[in-house]
Scaffold this active site. Structure first.
Site, PDB file in Angstrom:
ATOM      1  N   CYS A  26       0.859  -1.173   0.000  1.00 46.78           N
ATOM      2  CA  CYS A  26       0.000   0.000   0.000  1.00 46.78           C
ATOM      3  C   CYS A  26       0.897   1.226   0.000  1.00 46.78           C
ATOM      4  O   CYS A  26       2.022   1.172  -0.496  1.00 46.78           O
ATOM      5  CB  CYS A  26      -0.950  -0.020   1.197  1.00 46.78           C
ATOM      6  SG  CYS A  26      -0.120  -0.130   2.792  1.00 46.78           S
ATOM      7  N   HIS A 568      29.178 -12.779  13.289  1.00 49.04           N
ATOM      8  CA  HIS A 568      27.968 -13.606  13.262  1.00 49.04           C
ATOM      9  C   HIS A 568      28.384 -15.066  13.368  1.00 49.04           C
ATOM     10  O   HIS A 568      28.917 -15.651  12.424  1.00 49.04           O
ATOM     11  CB  HIS A 568      27.194 -13.368  11.970  1.00 49.04           C
ATOM     12  CG  HIS A 568      25.817 -13.955  11.979  1.00 49.04           C
ATOM     13  ND1 HIS A 568      25.578 -15.303  11.882  1.00 49.04           N
ATOM     14  CD2 HIS A 568      24.592 -13.372  12.101  1.00 49.04           C
ATOM     15  CE1 HIS A 568      24.285 -15.530  11.931  1.00 49.04           C
ATOM     16  NE2 HIS A 568      23.660 -14.373  12.054  1.00 49.04           N
TER      17      HIS A 568
END
Length: 645
Positions: A26, A568
């Site tokens: 939208c 990580h």
């Protein structure tokens, strides 16, 4: 924002291509229908660069982006390898079961979303034409007016055709079949028969003729029936004649059913809905405005406003006007005023530009940046804006403010509230409600809704701010990246090389060999990867811990000379939820090279079926002209790993 990078991280975060039934967007949100709604980690998705927040509502997983959402959506489709058509229907794979209300919201948003922009545009044009007539700039006899009015009115007149196409796509049918049914509903012969009162029948069965121009509900129901019948027929039709046989039979059967039953019944329902809305409104316009406007932005937060769209549009197509939007329109301006108050009052150098841009977006009718980026984090500011909305909405209800078209919020939508017969007290009340919402939102927020942080902030927070910290972005698989938010000094030839030392002991491999594209593609930044032989990670330089994830598998660090690093540990280790990890630092801690950051159980991680390969990423890669990692081979903690220039 790097739209491609954001799209890749979002795709991975929601569970990948295979977890997506469909996705639309939208004005400010990506709206996913997912097979497994539990797969994404909302808190980690919120950290992705460009993501304002995440909302689960109406059976959709909604990621709020803001004004950049169309570009992120385009990048997402490119990354997914899909076209808009293949992402707009639910016919491919069925996801988890949704409640009746959630399915309703999902259908309504999917049907109306593609036409909202044009619907708003022609609504504004209608309002401007009414203004021009009032000011005597145009007359209804002028050719210029007639052409402009045709532009403004054509979409409404032929609404069943456009909605038929949109609904056909949403229900997974051939949109040209449902659009054709819509065209039949407004075909001149049928419209003339209704106008003249001509009796008609089909195979001897009387047809109750209705005026379907500007109608909404009949074509949506017809599109659903057509799509459902078409899918069944496609399964049994011979492949050699399917191309024309399926549309032929579908049109020949469904269209008469619409005229005989669906149209009259749904038109009657439309009339009752419009009458019901007006009845509630007339009970007490003041109370209706106070309550509805006061809670409207909260309704938007949960994405439930789409449930009201059919009512607003049905009021317009049935009555020619809509008083509900007359009461709700002011809410955009209360949030805009609140954002402006914070932009002026705040001493936070990071918040000030965010609040300023949210103010501009609010004036254009987009409130999500003001909601998620400014007022909700301040909590009281959102409450103050809602109070201002309620008061302004009550005034609009009292003055009889009415919309004569449909448009998104903001200054460009103001003309739709001008009565085509001329300006009246309703429009005056509307203007007053907008001004009061803006001014009151500003005053209440400035006085009661926002306070600057105390100078005696915690020492850890001060350390992070003094070191010019970064925001950490991540996805649901635990991939994280550090995105600079503070100004970076330009790199010159006189600047020395900066070294990042290895936080681990193990086997060094090129980043391109990591078994996950998020790292191997370089989307998260340049760097190196280590297959650890010891389950301990140490600080690779002197600096500050920007963040350590609650699952302890990823750590963001900022060196004293400005290098941002992400360590990580493993791939998909976020799924362990901290199991097998022990951290020794917290957000904001100052660390020296060689300080222990985290311990992790290599055997436990491997036994869980996960890869322990650890990526060491220079998160602010774009700042540097050259990043070089040590060639592959064995490496010991403390050895030089990466040099940056």
């Amino acid at each position: 924002m790097n739209h491609d990078k954001t799209a890749k991280e979002i795709l991975s975060a929601v569970g990948g291509n295979d977890n997506i039934n469909n996705v639309i967007h939208c004005v400010t949100r990506l709206r996913f229908t997912l097979k497994d709604m539990q797969a994404p980690n909302k808190e980690e998705i919120k950290q992705i660069d460009g993501v304002l927040t995440v909302v689960e509502s109406g059976g959709q997983f909604q990621i709020v982006i803001g004004n950049e959402v169309p570009k992120v959506y385009d990048s997402l489709l490119k990354t997914m390898g899909r076209s808009p058509e293949t992402t707009s229907s639910d016919n491919a794979v069925q996801g988890e079961k949704k409640g009746l209300f959630n399915r309703f919201v999902d259908v309504i948003s999917g049907v109306f979303m593609p036409v909202v922009g044009v619907l708003s545009a022609v609504g504004i044009l209608k309002g401007l034409l009414a203004l021009f007539i009032t000011l005597n700039w145009l007359t209804e006899e002028m050719s210029t007016y007639k052409i402009l009015f045709a532009i403004a009115d054509a979409l409404f007149y032929f609404f069943p055709i456009l909605l038929g196409f949109s609904a056909g796509k949403k229900f997974g049918g051939n949109p040209f079949i449902s659009a054709t049914i819509g065209a039949v509903l407004v075909y001149p012969t049928m419209t003339a028969a209704f106008t003249e009162g001509t009796a008609m029948s089909f195979l001897g069965i009387p047809v109750v003729l209705m005026n379907y121009t500007q109608s909404v509900i009949p074509i949506i129901i017809a599109s659903y029936l057509a799509a459902t019948f078409e899918k069944w027929l496609s399964k049994i039709a011979p492949s050699s004649i399917k191309m024309f046989f399926v549309p032929l039979v579908t049109l020949a059967i469904i269209t008469p059913i619409v005229f005989l039953a669906v149209g009259p019944v749904s038109t009657l329902v439309s009339d009752y809905l419009a009458a019901g809305a007006m009845w509630i409104y007339k009970l007490s316009p003041i109370i209706a405005g106070l309550i509805m406007a006061g809670i409207w932005q909260a309704v938007i937060i949960f994405g439930l406003h789409w449930a009201f769209i059919p009512i607003l549009i049905n009021n317009l197509t049935t009555n020619g006007f809509d008083p509900i939007n007359g009461m709700l329109f002011c809410t955009t301006f209360s949030l805009t005023g609140a954002s402006l108050a914070i932009a002026i009052k705040t001493r936070d150098k990071r918040l000030k530009p965010i609040a300023t841009s949210a103010t501009i977006a609010g004036l254009m009718g987009v409130t999500e940046p003001a909601i998620y980026g400014v007022t909700l984090p301040a909590k009281k500011a959102f409450i103050m804006a809602s109070i201002a909305s309620g008061i302004a909405g009550a005034l609009a209800g009292f003055m009889g403010s009415t919309a004569y078209g449909f448009a998104a919020g903001g200054v460009f939508g103001i003309p739709i509230f001008i009565n085509p017969k001329g300006m009246d007290t309703g429009f005056i009340g509307f203007i007053l409600s907008v001004l009061i919402a803006f001014v009151l939102g500003f005053i209440l927020t400035y006085m009661f809704g926002y306070k600057n942080a105390s100078p005696s902030a915690s020492s850890k927070q001060e350390k992070v701010e003094q070191a010019q910290p970064s925001l950490v972005t991540s996805d649901s698989n635990g991939y994280a990246g550090v995105s600079a938010i503070s100004p970076v000094q330009p790199v010159t030839e006189a600047q020395e090389e900066k070294t990042v030392f290895s936080p681990l002991t193990g086997k060094l491999i090129p980043l391109t060999e990591v078994g996950d594209e998020a790292f191997s593609s370089g989307a998260m930044g340049q760097g190196a990867a280590i297959v650890p032989t010891k389950g301990v990670a140490y600080a690779p330089f002197d600096g500050v811990v920007v963040t350590i994830f609650k699952t302890k598998h990823a750590i963001g660090l900022l060196s004293e000379d400005g290098v941002e690093i992400l360590i990580h540990v493993g791939i998909n280790t976020v799924s362990l939820k901290g199991k097998h990890f022990t951290s020794f630092v917290s957000d904001g801690d100052t660390v020296r090279k060689g300080d222990k950051l985290v311990e992790f159980d290599l055997e436990g991680i491997t036994a869980a079926g996960l890869d322990t390969t650890t990526s060491v990423i220079v998160s602010n890669t774009a700042v540097y002209t050259d990043i070089q990692a040590k060639e592959q081979g064995s490496i010991v903690q403390g050895d030089a790993l990466i040099t940056v220039k």
